[in-house]
Each structure stands twice: as structure tokens, then as C-alpha cells.
Design a protein around this motif. Structure first.
Motif, mmCIF file in Angstrom:
data_model
loop_
_atom_site.group_PDB
_atom_site.id
_atom_site.type_symbol
_atom_site.label_atom_id
_atom_site.label_comp_id
_atom_site.label_asym_id
_atom_site.label_seq_id
_atom_site.Cartn_x
_atom_site.Cartn_y
_atom_site.Cartn_z
ATOM 1 N N TYR A 164 95.971 -26.163 47.838
ATOM 2 C CA TYR A 164 95.778 -25.383 49.057
ATOM 3 C C TYR A 164 97.012 -25.432 49.957
ATOM 4 C CZ TYR A 164 90.947 -25.088 47.600
ATOM 5 O OH TYR A 164 89.808 -24.830 46.878
ATOM 6 N N PRO A 165 97.217 -24.374 50.772
ATOM 7 C CA PRO A 165 98.413 -24.307 51.630
ATOM 8 C C PRO A 165 98.580 -25.499 52.566
ATOM 9 C CG PRO A 165 97.313 -22.170 51.557
ATOM 10 C CD PRO A 165 96.408 -23.144 50.876
ATOM 11 N N ASN A 166 97.482 -26.161 52.938
ATOM 12 C CA ASN A 166 97.581 -27.294 53.861
ATOM 13 C C ASN A 166 97.953 -28.602 53.157
ATOM 14 O OD1 ASN A 166 95.259 -27.974 52.502
ATOM 15 N ND2 ASN A 166 93.913 -27.877 54.289
ATOM 16 N N SER A 190 94.247 -30.660 47.680
ATOM 17 C CA SER A 190 93.924 -30.106 46.371
ATOM 18 C C SER A 190 92.547 -30.600 45.953
ATOM 19 C CB SER A 190 94.971 -30.517 45.331
ATOM 20 O OG SER A 190 94.914 -31.908 45.082
ATOM 21 N N PRO A 218 93.411 -20.695 45.034
ATOM 22 C CA PRO A 218 94.846 -20.592 45.286
ATOM 23 C C PRO A 218 95.612 -21.277 44.155
ATOM 24 C CG PRO A 218 93.881 -22.258 46.685
ATOM 25 C CD PRO A 218 92.741 -21.583 45.982
ATOM 26 N N ARG A 219 96.882 -21.466 44.329
ATOM 27 C CA ARG A 219 97.768 -21.982 43.282
ATOM 28 C C ARG A 219 97.064 -23.014 42.385
ATOM 29 N NH1 ARG A 219 103.338 -23.189 42.851
ATOM 30 N NH2 ARG A 219 103.679 -24.124 40.806
ATOM 31 N N GLU A 244 101.759 -12.899 42.479
ATOM 32 C CA GLU A 244 101.452 -13.884 43.518
ATOM 33 C C GLU A 244 99.993 -13.801 43.955
ATOM 34 O OE1 GLU A 244 103.535 -16.210 44.732
ATOM 35 O OE2 GLU A 244 105.126 -15.581 43.368
ATOM 36 N N ALA A 276 99.692 -17.950 42.972
ATOM 37 C CA ALA A 276 100.410 -17.878 44.246
ATOM 38 C C ALA A 276 101.493 -18.947 44.299
ATOM 39 C CB ALA A 276 99.437 -18.051 45.406
ATOM 40 N N GLY A 277 102.725 -18.515 44.568
ATOM 41 C CA GLY A 277 103.836 -19.448 44.654
ATOM 42 C C GLY A 277 104.445 -19.853 43.337
#
Length: 341
Positions: free
Chosen positions: A160-162, A165, A178-179, A246, A251-252
Motif C-alpha cells: 500500500y502507498p502508506n 502490506s 495495489p502493487r 500502472e 502500480a509502480g
């Protein structure tokens, strides 16, 4: 009747007028690839993921303990005969039942093709024979085979972006995460499908992608028998890149990261050519360098459907496959250069 004999009888013998191609994938990505390849050769085997656990497939899998039929149905539909019969059955296989809101919902959301495949499996008690008879009904050009004979569960870690995981199990949930990293299968060593293994070994070309990278493409490298067949095969290998790089699970990751991921899950994998839309990838030189590390060249060609952000146009993708399989890229595999000291 033996499986190969049934397949040959269904198609009145396999037409050898084009290259022998095995396409690995699942869902809409494999559908796009098969829709293009059928314009180039009638000698196609689709090896399809069997980890879907959402929608109609998930319900049937849970209720009857069968392989999820949805991605197999999509592949059959993509290979339907180009005739009035084929077009009708293609629409019928993809048709989804819609029940009245106030009525029973047992059939609501089910695809007719999933139910046909399920019926054949229950009648014949053999998933390969059932798919062959479904192929006869649709007059498909080629064969559709499961990646393994056991229903699979894909697990992975969502990043996660924050910075947090967590582990996620299930294709439907993982595809929206997400990723994604650290993908694996349960069971780790499923029963292989002998026809799929032999198809990979005997192909002239193997196609990987497009499709959801961690839930439709990478899983093929996680089935031990299929991975070993791919590494041992003399086939030339073509990777077809996605148009949306992405989205959700990737993503990323970046374009080069897509290729690195394949090598990470199948060390020693060689790639001959990568098909990429020039508008989908930002840094062409960096991507070409990444492909060269595996001995591959990048075949740049616009393949995007008009008015769509991430859907391949079957005619444009067919032209790209034709150029790759019949042009200079169809030559012998070039070994990657030795790393500089």
C-alpha cells in the motif's frame, strides 16, 4: 476416444498452414491475443489459468468443486469459427442470465457458456474431453486447455502507498489490489495437464501476455511442470505487453519491471521478442535495454483499439504477430550478452 484423436476429428485434422502457437494467459488479455492469432494461424493452443474465484466461475467452483470455467469459456469464444454458426454460439457462450429482481437468483449472473462447460464436465467426467466437445460445438480453430487439473488459489502480498502490506488470497481480490509482490499458488505443485505441457514443449511460438500480470500471466510460471516445459522448449517466446502498465496489481512496477518479474519467477527464461505499443511505454531506450538483457528485441507497433485506453485491437495485434513470426524476429534466438566485468 483419445483426446488428440477427438481434437483432430473435431477440426477434420489440424491445419498446418501457419505456425504452431501456444498462448498462455487468461481472461480478457488472452481473449485479445487469441482473437489476433486466429487471423494468422489455425494451429493454436490456448493454455488458460484456472484460479478465478469471482463471479459465475467462483460460484460454480465453490458449488461443484470444478475448475473455474470462465477464462476457458472466454478462450473458446475467441476461437469460434468465423461463420453464422460460430458467431451465434460465440454470443450464446458469452450470454449472461439476468433474473427478475423479485424472482429466484440461482441463474442470475451466470454465463451460459460456463453452464455448458459444467454440464459436459459432469457428463464426461473429464475436463479435457469436455472442453474438446465444447470446441466442437463452437467449431473452434485450435484447442483450449487448462493450465492445471486442480482449481488453484493465487496468493500475494499487496503493498500500500502508506508503506504497509498484507497478504491476500484469491484471484478476484488480488487483481484489484495495489502493487503486488511475492505471488504463489495453492497447491504449490498442482496436477499438470499433460496436453498443456506437451503443447508448450512442441510449439514453434509461445505467447506470454497480455493480461493481468500477476493473476493471469505469472501463474503460468508457477506451475512446476509448465515452467520446466517452457524452459526446455525450443519454441521462440514472444511477450506481449499490456497497454495499461500502472493499473492495480502492477502500480509502480514499470515496463522494465514487467520483464524482470517474468525472469524472477522463471530463472533462465529466454525471450525472443517483445511486442509493445510505443505510446504505452515512456522510456523506449530503457525498455529496449531491459529486453536485451534476455536476448530479446522490442517490436514497436501501435496495437491500441481506437477509443480505448487499454484494449488491444485484434487486427493491429494480428499484424504485429505476423511481422514478428514471419519477419526478422522469427530467426534463431539470440543469447543475451555476457555481463560486463
Amino acid at each position: 476416444m483419445a483426446h488428440r484423436e477427438a481434437a483432430d476429428e473435431a477440426g477434420e485434422g489440424r491445419d498446418r498452414s501457419g505456425p504452431r502457437v501456444t498462448a498462455l494467459g487468461g481472461g480478457h488479455g488472452l481473449y485479445a491475443s487469441l482473437s489476433a492469432l486466429r487471423r494468422l494461424t489455425p494451429d493454436i493452443d490456448a493454455v488458460v489459468t484456472v484460479a478465478d474465484d469471482g463471479g459465475s466461475s467462483g460460484r460454480l467452483r465453490q458449488q461443484f468443486g470444478v475448475l473455474p470455467p470462465g477464462d476457458l469459456r472466454m478462450a473458446l469464444s475467441a476461437l469460434c469459427d468465423d461463420s453464422e454458426w460460430g458467431h451465434l454460439w460465440q454470443r450464446a457462450m458469452q450470454h449472461r442470465f439476468e433474473g427478475l429482481p423479485e424472482g429466484p437468483q440461482e441463474l442470475h449472473g451466470h454465463a451460459m457458456g460456463n453452464l455448458i462447460i459444467l454440464a459436459l464436465w459432469q457428463m464426461l467426467e473429464d475436463p479435457i474431453e469436455g472442453l474438446e466437445w465444447a470446441g466442437r460445438l463452437l467449431k473452434v480453430h485450435g484447442r483450449v486447455l487448462p493450465m492445471a487439473l486442480d482449481p488453484l488459489v493465487i496468493t500475494g502480498r499487496a503493498m500500500y502507498p502508506n508503506g504497509t502490506s498484507r497478504s491476500i488470497a484469491g484471484q478476484a481480490r488480488l487483481a484489484k489490489a495495489p502493487r503486488v509482490e511475492d505471488v504463489s499458488l495453492l497447491p504449490e505443485a498442482p496436477r499438470p495437464c499433460p496436453e498443456s505441457v506437451e503443447s508448450i514443449r512442441s510449439a514453434e511460438w509461445v505467447i506470454l501476455g497480455p493480461g493481468s500480470w500477476f493473476t493471469s500471466v505469472v501463474p503460468h510460471l508457477l506451475v512446476p511442470a509448465n515452467r520446466e516445459a517452457l524452459l526446455a522448449s525450443q519454441a521462440r517466446i514472444c511477450v506481449t505487453m499490456n497497454l495499461g502498465l500502472e493499473q492495480h496489481e502492477t502500480a509502480g512496477l514499470g515496463a522494465a519491471g514487467h520483464l524482470e518479474t517474468l525472469e524472477r519467477y522463471a530463472p533462465g527464461l529466454r525471450v525472443d521478442v517483445v511486442i509493445a505499443d510505443p505510446e504505452a511505454i515512456d522510456c523506449h531506450a530503457e525498455f529496449e535495454a531491459a529486453a536485451a538483457r534476455y536476448g530479446a528485441r522490442v517490436h514497436w507497433r501501435p496495437v491500441r483499439a481506437e477509443g480505448s485506453a487499454d484494449v488491444h485491437d485484434p487486427e493491429l495485434l494480428a499484424a504485429a504477430y505476423r511481422e514478428v513470426m514471419c519477419g526478422p524476429a522469427a530467426g534463431p534466438h539470440v543469447e543475451p550478452p555476457e555481463p560486463s566485468v
